[in-house]
Design a protein around this motif. Structure first.
Motif, mmCIF file in Angstrom:
data_model
loop_
_atom_site.group_PDB
_atom_site.id
_atom_site.type_symbol
_atom_site.label_atom_id
_atom_site.label_comp_id
_atom_site.label_asym_id
_atom_site.label_seq_id
_atom_site.Cartn_x
_atom_site.Cartn_y
_atom_site.Cartn_z
ATOM 1 N N LEU A 37 0.826 -1.203 0.000
ATOM 2 C CA LEU A 37 0.000 0.000 0.000
ATOM 3 C C LEU A 37 0.863 1.256 0.000
ATOM 4 N N SER A 38 1.947 1.251 0.774
ATOM 5 C CA SER A 38 2.836 2.410 0.784
ATOM 6 C C SER A 38 3.522 2.575 -0.563
ATOM 7 N N ALA A 40 1.163 4.231 -2.835
ATOM 8 C CA ALA A 40 0.905 5.619 -2.448
ATOM 9 C C ALA A 40 2.110 6.523 -2.684
ATOM 10 N N LEU A 41 3.322 5.976 -2.558
ATOM 11 C CA LEU A 41 4.514 6.819 -2.515
ATOM 12 C C LEU A 41 5.373 6.750 -3.776
ATOM 13 N N PHE A 42 5.163 5.733 -4.639
ATOM 14 C CA PHE A 42 5.991 5.631 -5.827
ATOM 15 C C PHE A 42 5.473 6.620 -6.867
ATOM 16 N N ASN A 43 6.221 7.694 -7.083
ATOM 17 C CA ASN A 43 5.729 8.807 -7.893
ATOM 18 C C ASN A 43 5.543 8.460 -9.365
ATOM 19 N N TRP A 44 6.192 7.400 -9.836
ATOM 20 C CA TRP A 44 6.127 7.042 -11.251
ATOM 21 C C TRP A 44 5.245 5.817 -11.473
ATOM 22 N N LEU A 45 4.247 5.599 -10.627
ATOM 23 C CA LEU A 45 3.399 4.422 -10.760
ATOM 24 C C LEU A 45 2.452 4.535 -11.948
ATOM 25 N N SER A 47 9.108 10.481 0.827
ATOM 26 C CA SER A 47 7.724 10.850 0.505
ATOM 27 C C SER A 47 6.829 10.805 1.740
ATOM 28 N N GLU A 48 7.234 10.037 2.749
ATOM 29 C CA GLU A 48 6.483 10.053 4.004
ATOM 30 C C GLU A 48 6.498 11.456 4.608
ATOM 31 N N ARG A 49 7.658 12.086 4.537
ATOM 32 C CA ARG A 49 7.747 13.453 5.059
ATOM 33 C C ARG A 49 7.004 14.428 4.152
ATOM 34 N N HIS A 50 7.124 14.205 2.821
ATOM 35 C CA HIS A 50 6.503 15.128 1.874
ATOM 36 C C HIS A 50 4.990 15.119 2.005
ATOM 37 N N PHE A 51 4.387 13.941 2.187
ATOM 38 C CA PHE A 51 2.931 13.833 2.281
ATOM 39 C C PHE A 51 2.425 13.933 3.716
#
Length: 264
Positions: A21-22, A25-30, A88-92
């Motif tokens: 799930l992470s 949610a976090l892989f920007n090029w999905l 990305s945890e910090r970014h989101f």
């Protein structure tokens, strides 16, 4: 009446679901369009460039650059994904949820590398297939299967290497610049785009701790009589590199977490 603790298998399954799930949610090029552009089209252009340049200069044959370019294509999603697994945890704004989770930090962090490793293998296979067509260098099905198995270990070490960089991204703002430098260093130090024999002695020695380096050495031996022995020793060495970077990542994360809890 106390609630029984879930078994080790149940915890592993839960952590895998959380990691997947992470990853989504976090892989920007999905998104398919972004993934093909960043993780497939760009590596194919790099592969063709280095193949024609190296072959015309007489550095190595086309097969060398085909395999090297395909392995380099795997590094980008593995390392970049490992970096984004934390930054990305910090970014989101979801990093606090990771810190307050009752699950084991080691489980949550170690399992996160697996989806990015598979994504690296996928990007590499697409690049390899396109390179085989463009360069007209066929590989046997056995060579392709051996390549995939070996590459997974390289992608796993690359993902943990990226996660170690991702810990820096929790406190630094230019971690993606550092990531690009790291990928360029691996492309040379791991002998993906240049032969290992031309590297200076100090870089040849230092390259033993780089991801993919030992896997690349085994891949070059595909089709030779001593391939099996080389593959087994290279996989063992790559696993040591994987464990080393995983420990660096865990130790760095624990140190950062202790500092954050201490300083508030």
């Amino acid at each position: 009446m106390t609630r029984s603790q879930p078994g080790l298998g149940a915890q592993a399954i839960t952590c895998w679901k959380t990691s997947f799930l992470s990853f989504r949610a976090l892989f920007n090029w999905l998104a398919p369009r972004q993934f093909i552009l960043a993780m497939v089209a760009t590596p194919i252009m790099e592969l063709i460039f280095f193949a024609f340049l190296g072959a015309n200069l007489g550095v190595e044959d086309t097969r060398f650059f085909l395999l090297g370019g395909a392995m380099l294509a795997a590094c980008t999603p593995s390392i970049a994904g490992g970096v984004m697994a934390l930054t990305s945890e910090r970014h989101f704004g979801t990093f606090e949820h990771l810190l307050v989770s009752r699950r084991s930090r080691s489980y949550l962090l170690l399992m996160r590398a697996i989806p990015y490793s598979f994504m690296g293998v996928l990007a590499s296979l697409l690049t390899l297939a396109a390179g085989m067509v463009a360069l007209r260098v066929p590989l046997s099905p056995l060579d392709v299967a051996s390549f995939v198995v070996l590459l997974f270990f390289g992608c796993l070490s690359s993902a943990f290497f990226g996660m170690a960089l991702g810990v820096l991204g929790l406190v630094a703002s230019n971690v993606f610049l550092l990531m690009n430098v790291a990928i360029s260093t691996i492309s040379i130090g791991a002998a993906l785009v240049v032969p290992l024999k031309v590297l200076p002695p100090w870089l040849h020695f230092a390259s033993h701790v780089l991801p993919v380096r030992h896997v690349a050495e085994a891949v070059r031996q595909m089709g030779t009589p001593d391939f099996m022995g080389t593959a087994l020793s290279s996989v063992g060495a790559e696993l040591l590199v994987t464990v080393g970077w995983a420990l660096v990542m865990l130790a760095s994360f624990r140190g950062l977490e202790s500092r954050m809890r201490r300083e508030g």
